[in-house]
Scaffold this active site. Structure first.
Site, PDB file in Angstrom:
ATOM      1  N   GLN A 783       0.818  -1.218   0.000  1.00 49.73           N
ATOM      2  CA  GLN A 783       0.000   0.000   0.000  1.00 49.73           C
ATOM      3  C   GLN A 783       0.849   1.263   0.000  1.00 49.73           C
ATOM      4  OE1 GLN A 783      -2.767  -2.223   3.197  1.00 49.73           O
ATOM      5  NE2 GLN A 783      -3.353  -0.117   2.945  1.00 49.73           N
ATOM      6  N   GLY A1101      -6.667   5.040   5.242  1.00 51.79           N
ATOM      7  CA  GLY A1101      -7.498   6.063   5.854  1.00 51.79           C
ATOM      8  C   GLY A1101      -8.762   6.394   5.108  1.00 51.79           C
ATOM      9  N   GLU A1277     -13.655   2.603   5.596  1.00 54.29           N
ATOM     10  CA  GLU A1277     -13.471   2.143   6.974  1.00 54.29           C
ATOM     11  C   GLU A1277     -14.649   2.410   7.903  1.00 54.29           C
ATOM     12  OE1 GLU A1277      -8.840   2.427   8.022  1.00 54.29           O
ATOM     13  OE2 GLU A1277      -9.612   4.260   7.140  1.00 54.29           O
TER      14      GLU A1277
END
Length: 1345
Positions: A783, A1101, A1277
């Site tokens: 990532q 995030g 998320e």
């Protein structure tokens, strides 16, 4: 071997996707998966677990039956199937169904169109499981379906993927794909898909033709004779054709003590017992007629030892003389493993594992109950034993072979009654496991067979057999003491009470067995469930001293066959054409090639010439000196790379963050169990894995301090990581004042929260290739490529421009492919640098789980003050975070946690965070790191107050909702404008759409009417603050008008590429020329390359997609500005201008058609809050602790979604991953901190049978937020936090169970506050419901008499 008269064919012939393969030399230990991935171009078969537990490697095996002149087709796990066992067979992988050049198969097209593929790593296996079900449904004698449908039923379609794991989607869209092929599907029940416009008609779905694919090529029909002998160096594979040949082989090989012999049938045992032994001789038992057939005799059926579980199920279901016992045995066997395992796993192999290795077998238990027998062969001596005698023998050696199993026919019955007057045969099987459909070992399994008769005094037990297994003893047992007690007795409450007391002692796990009290309690529950309906069927409940009671008790086990796993669910989205194609539910980019197996992941890249393979050797001690590493074998070993091999001037660095580095390898001292010590490099991945697994490490712990293994020890020794002041959140309000205003207080309540493993389907992987001029090219599934580049450069002591890290796609990340992927790439680069050869690794699942770290465990103490109406006035938290051995991202957690914790107006909020340095593997970011724990803490506080005050928890939640003013006080600028606070609207919508008030009433009614099942319902909100980060982008228009885009973000399955493509097409259409309506098809997003796109940053995030879109928008604005003036000029000349002409002219005029940007969010808009709410309803089985999630309703604010289909997938997938954290997944360690759950056998993520039966999702379009990227909001998320609603609903159901238990105990009904652990697994739930609830129920009946 001349004596055996075996004919050596010396060749292996088979087909893969219609292509003929002939091999004359094969290593018999080679699996089909290893061959396909290493020696063919077919890379769709993925290694997800190596245990047959995930379905990623599933393929269709087809073989010709010369006697029946027909082809048999079934799925197999290619990771366990030995290549030598597929002679004359045809293998079909998803590439064999279709591809981008020749056309996709309808399965591929529907996976794409139903938005059922995210990261895509599991998708090929899913496709093959479904395809197998379709192929076999055509062989049934059902009526011909309507054109375009199959003969599958909806129930069969859903269950076809019950053995496949997916970590991304949440399964609902995959189930819809499967159901779309079913003959009995209601098209209106199918969820969101790209084929529906105003309605869903069949002609709009890709047409399915059952005859499209031929699974078995004609050229193989002459090759059906089994391979008799195959040799490879010193290893041999034999396929004897008779017991005599088998006897000769076994005797010949056993005579030489140096020969290791493996008897082979399905080889599925290798998935449980990870063998590192090197066998010399393999003997395939499947071609011996006596071992491979099912014979029916007068009193029994004889099942050959190599008969597969699936074939036995089929035979038992076809048995017309019995409609109860055999069919119930078959039903139980369907819960063993997955279908791909059952198709090849043999009955004999399962029993031998139970006998020799104490495998917790269901088959042994069930067959024991019906008094089965077995035939074994030792040398030339045959012996018939009862199954009990067989299991109790000393462990069989390799000279003893199980030949067959005798399963007695049950006594003839009619409607359950035997030929004896009034005698009835009753048979029932039980298993309690974490997955209803199986594919999970049982905590306890059982099977009971009884004959009863009715007389004037009631029901008499004439005979009974009670078999139990899988409870921590060596093998299944018959509970003879309880059997002897029951025989001849008239059933009554007191007789059942005595029987369950006896069974608790009879089923007593050995010392050290996990959940031993729970397992004994299950035995009580199973026996009670078996005996009680017999009494109730008599019309009354009796004791030996009284007549009857007017009692009824709905039992916990619903025996009615559930037709489908999932109900029709609603997905409510709002598309927007304002920024077309942004806002449209467009199919995810690359999803079709993911389904067809053509999408290339790192391990699919062909190995360069002279490529080597590596595997990590890790520490098993938490704090120790490494004295030396000793390899079991030095054959084919090229190097063992340690910290000492780092070049001069290079650093021992494996990863880094702002807070400090983590070493690549332990130096002289290990810091945790699971820390990397060395990297063993060999010719193949298989050899490297065996070398690493069998390596012996000598440790020295003399004069060392004891390791720090708990947060309490860390506090005692002041072992902490520093939290930078700019990351330490600010308190809110005056805690002392808030406590003074309170009317009630709770002090120092405690919560413990565990870790969670990522379980990305693709484990950590990298390929490092040395390049010219001291450069290194590294392909990594990561990532954060930019950080890997920096770490590798520091380790090798070269400039960063010498290191190029390339990432195309990642097979699931969830944070685990950020920092944790860096040392994997760095180890490969270091080994390649040292050996001057390409080096790659694909970490096996066990090693990955041991080294991964996972989510942060923590211990929380809280003190709260509140008023009598539930309004909180003050909250203080002491939070100890277990960070592990290095800081990683742990110092960020306090900030993250406060952002989610402040979801309620706590009046005053104070806290003390400590980030503890311990001798555990370093914990890292995992989807919603800190936020999911904090949101749960807030809910636990609410639940505690509600319990204390005897108020409804939902009302206490509403009492503490923020006003906009309090929201601004708690969140500052992140609160945004008043209109952006959409939670009150969401809450109201959810109450109406979920029909909440009515369902509360129905839950209460259900609980009053059911003794052994209780329902709970709960509603929770979330507030989840996210931050945008600086992100680069680059857009280039090529000569033909096609567009290539680069962004800093990595495609993890979250749809980043799709949203970027949509944004590019929208922004470039601002040129306003002809042909821009087809721009979407002209855009390609390409892989991340650290030497092409710098400052890529973290893909984490939840905001990388929108930030990448904004970077692309800035690029496109520049390009549009350059092109508009030319377009106007051309328009004046010709009247109209199309896109292709414009770009051709732009090239002629030397206009720069490439633009780069670096999006830096403004401070006032970089943070914002996401809002959502969920209602979940569950049903708890009070005898087992099983929790069924009946329904979940979610309303989530996506702003103006950039792509509603992608966001819907993120919401559902995140929620289901949250279910795993709160309900299922136990990431356990031993006393040294070493992870002990290391595969699919022991770590259970959600499956299609553990998700909500009905999952309804509404994406709220909350209007314009000018500071957002086209008014969009994050979805990756925040929805995970909503899964706490399932936990809270379970708690509500347990509360009802405990009230009932109090009444049975003759208590006043008061129930002390209880803490429901995370995860709320079956043992946890059952313990809180009462491990002795059956006894107390029976006592209450006896006392009331």
């Amino acid at each position: 071997m001349e004596d055996t008269q075996l004919i050596s064919t010396q060749r292996l012939v088979f087909a893969v996707n219609g292509e003929r393969f002939e091999l004359s030399e094969v290593d018999p230990s080679t699996t089909l998966l290893q061959f396909l991935r290493s020696h063919t171009r077919f890379k769709s078969v993925k290694l997800g677990c190596g245990e047959g537990g995930c379905g990623a490697c599933n393929v269709l095996l087809s073989k010709f039956n010369p006697k029946l002149k027909q082809v048999e087709d079934y799925t197999i796990s290619s990771c366990l199937t030995l290549l030598c066992s597929i002679n004359a067979c045809s293998i079909t992988s998803t590439e064999g169904l279709g591809n981008i050049k020749d056309g996709f198969h309808p399965i591929h097209e529907r996976f794409a169109g139903f938005h059922a593929s995210q990261c895509g790593f599991c998708t090929p296996g899913m496709c093959m499981s479904l395809f197998s079900a379709l192929v076999n449904s055509e062989k049934t004698h059902r009526p011909e379906p309507a054109l375009g449908f199959s003969k599958l039923t909806v129930s069969e379609a859903e269950k076809s993927i019950s053995g496949n794991l997916c970590r991304c989607t949440g399964y609902r869209p995959i189930a819809d794909v499967c159901k779309s092929f079913a003959a009995d599907v209601d098209m209106e029940d199918l969820g969101l898909n790209s084929f529906r416009k105003n309605d869903t008609k069949l002609h709009k779905l890709p047409f399915y033709d059952s005859k499209q694919i031929t699974t078995y090529p004609e050229f193989l029909k002459n090759e059906y004779e089994s391979t008799t002998v195959l040799n490879n160096r010193n290893k041999s594979w034999y396929s004897p054709r008779s017991i005599e040949e088998l006897t000769s082989l076994v005797e010949y090989n056993s005579a030489d003590n140096g020969v290791m012999v493996k008897l082979v049938a399905g080889n599925t045992g290798a998935g449980y017992y990870k063998e590192t032994d090197q066998y010399d001789t393999y003997i395939d038992l499947r071609f011996i007629p006596e071992l491979s057939t099912i014979k029916k005799a007068g009193s029994h059926i004889e099942v050959g030892a190599t008969v597969s579980i699936s074939k036995l199920i089929l035979a038992l279901n076809e048995e017309i003389n019995d409609d109860t016992v055999f069919k119930k045995i078959a039903s139980h066997l369907e819960k063993i493993g997955s279908e791909s395992i059952r198709n090849v796993a043999s009955i004999g192999g399962n029993l031998v594992m139970a006998q020799r290795k104490n495998f917790p077998s269901d088959i042994a238990t069930v067959l024991l109950a019906v008094k089965s027998k077995v035939t074994i062969l030792t040398g030339v001596k045959k012996e018939i034993l009862t199954l009990e005698e067989f299991l109790e023998k000393p462990a069989l050696d390799s000279r003893t072979v199980l030949l067959s199993v005798f399963v007695p026919y049950p006594k003839p019955t009619k409607n359950g009654y035997s030929e004896k007057a009034n005698a009835k045969v009753i048979f029932q099987t039980y298993r309690a496991s974490s997955r209803p459909l199986g594919n999970a070992l049982a905590y306890l399994n059982a099977a009971f067979l009884a004959e009863t008769s009715v007389c004037d005094r009631g029901v008499r037990i004439n005979s009974v057999r009670l078999a139990f297994g899988s409870f921590g003893v060596k093998h299944a047992i018959s509970a003879s003491t309880v059997e002897n007690y029951l025989v001849g007795k008239m059933l009554s409450v007191d007789v059942i009470y005595e029987a369950v007391k006896l069974i608790r002692f009879a089923v007593s796990p050995e010392s050290g067995t996990s959940h031993s009290a729970y397992r004994s309690s299950l035995a009580v529950g199973f026996l009670f469930d078996f005996l009680w309906p017999i009494v109730e069927a008599d019309g009354c409940v009796r004791t030996s001293t009284c007549n009857s009671y007017g009692i009824t008790s709905r039992m916990a086990f619903d025996r009615s066959e559930t037709t489908t796993l999932l109900s029709s669910a609603k997905q409510v989205i709002e598309s927007s054409s304002e920024h077309y194609p942004v806002g449209e539910a467009i199919v995810k980019s690359g999803s079709a090639i993911q389904a067809s197996g053509e999408a290339i992941f790192v391990d699919d890249i062909p190995s360069p010439l002279n490529c080597l393979h590596g595997a990590f050797i890790y520490s098993t001690k938490p704090l120790a000196r490494v004295k030396r590493i000793k390899l079991n074998s030095k054959k084919d070993v090229h190097s063992v790379v340690t910290f000492q091999d780092i070049p001069k001037g290079g650093d021992n660095i494996g990863s880094k963050t702002l807070f400090g580095p983590e070493p690549l390898f332990a130096d002289e001292l290990t810091q945790c169990a699971g820390q990397r010590i060395a990297f063993a490099v060999a010719n193949t991945q298989k050899i490297a894995d065996v070398l690493a697994d069998t390596a012996m490490v000598d440790y020295d712990m003399e004069d060392l301090e004891p390791p720090i293994l708990t947060v309490e020890q860390a506090v005692e020794k002041s072992s902490f990581f520093e939290i930078p002041s700019f990351l330490y959140p600010s308190h809110v309000g005056d805690f002392s004042k808030g406590m003074a205003e309170s009317e009630h207080q709770i002090h120092s309540a405690e919560i413990q929260l565990p870790s969670q493993y990522y379980f990305y389907m693709e484990t950590q992987t990298a390929l490092a290739v040395p390049d010219e001029d001291n450069c290194m090219v590294v392909y990594s599934s990561i990532q954060v490529p930019e950080y890997a580049q920096s770490v590798i450069a520091r380790c090798l002591n070269v400039p960063e421009h010498n290191v190029r890290v390339i990432t195309r796609r990642v097979g699931g990340g969830f944070g685990g492919k950020a920092l944790k992927a860096m040392p994997v790439a760095t180890a490969c680069a270091l080994a390649a640098y040292r050996l001057r050869r390409p080096v790659r690794t694909y970490t096996n699942r066990k090693t990955d789980m041991i080294m991964a770290g996972g989510r942060h465990p923590m211990k929380i103490k809280y003190t709260i003050g509140f008023k009598s109406n539930g309004k909180i006035t003050a909250l203080h938290l002491d939070i100890l975070i277990n960070a592990g051995m290095s800081p990683d991202i742990s110092p960020v957690l306090p900030w993250n946690m406060l952002c989610a914790l402040k979801k309620y107006n706590f009046g005053a909020l104070s806290f003390d965070f400590k980030v503890c340095k311990t001798n555990h593997s370093s914990k890292s970011a995992m989807r919603a790191p800190g936020e999911v724990q904090a949101s749960f803490i807030a809910e636990a506080v609410i639940e505690h107050i509600a319990s204390y005050l005897s108020l409804d928890a939902g009302l206490v939640r509403e009492m503490n909702f923020h006003s906009y003013d309090s929201l601004r006080l708690f969140y500052g600028v992140g609160a945004g404008e008043p209109l952006e606070y959409t939670l009150p609207t969401i809450w109201d919508k959810l109450m109406k759409s979920s029909n909440f008030d009515y369902r509360v009433e129905t839950v209460n009614t259900f609980n009053k009417n059911n003794l052994w099942r209780k329902k709970g319902i709960s509603r929770i909100p979330i507030l989840h603050e996210v931050s945008l980060r600086p992100t680069p982008g680059k857009v280039s228009i090529l000569r033909d008008g096609s567009v290539v885009v680069e962004v800093g973000g990595i495609e993890l399955g979250q749809g980043l590429w799709t949203k970027v493509k949509q944004m590019t097409a929208y922004c470039l259409s601002a040129v306003q020329c002809d042909g821009t309506d087809t721009l979407l098809d002209k855009v390609r997003v390409i892989q991340a390359d650290t030497l092409s796109m710098v400052q890529g940053g973290f893909t984490a995030g939840s905001t990388t997609s929108e930030a990448s879109c904004e970077a692309v928008r800035l690029c496109c604005s520049v390009l549009v500005e350059r092109l508009v003036s030319l377009k106007e000029k051309l328009k004046e000349q010709s009247g109209s201008v199309d896109w292709d002409l414009l770009i051709m002219q732009a090239n002629m005029y030397s206009i720069n058609l490439s633009a780069s940007s670096f999006f830096v969010p403004e401070f006032t808009s970089m943070r914002y809050i996401n809002y959502g709410a969920a209602v979940s309803e569950v049903e708890v089985n009070l005898l087992t602790g099983e929790t069924k999630i009946l329904q979940t309703d979610i309303v989530y604010d996506c702003g103006q979604s950039l792509n509603p289909a992608v966001d819907l997938g993120q919401i559902e997938g995140a929620f289901v991953q949250g279910i795993g954290f709160f309900m299922l997944e136990e990431y356990l360690t031993n006393s040294d901190g070493m992870v002990v759950v290391d595969g699919t056998w022991t770590y259970k993520i959600p499956t299609i049978d553990t998700i909500p039966k009905q999952l309804n999702v509404q994406i709220l379009n909350s209007g314009h937020h000018k500071k957002r990227v086209l008014s969009s909001k994050a979805s990756g998320e925040p929805p995970l936090l909503l899964a706490a609603s399932v936990h809270c609903a379970t708690r509500a159901a347990i509360k009802e169970a405990r009230k009932q238990l109090c009444s049975w105990k003759r208590l006043d009904g008061s129930d002390p506050m209880f803490q429901l652990d995370v995860p709320a697994t079956m043992p946890v739930v059952k313990t809180l419901c009462g491990l002795d609830n059956v006894e107390f129920y029976l006592q209450s009946l006896l006392s009331s008499s």
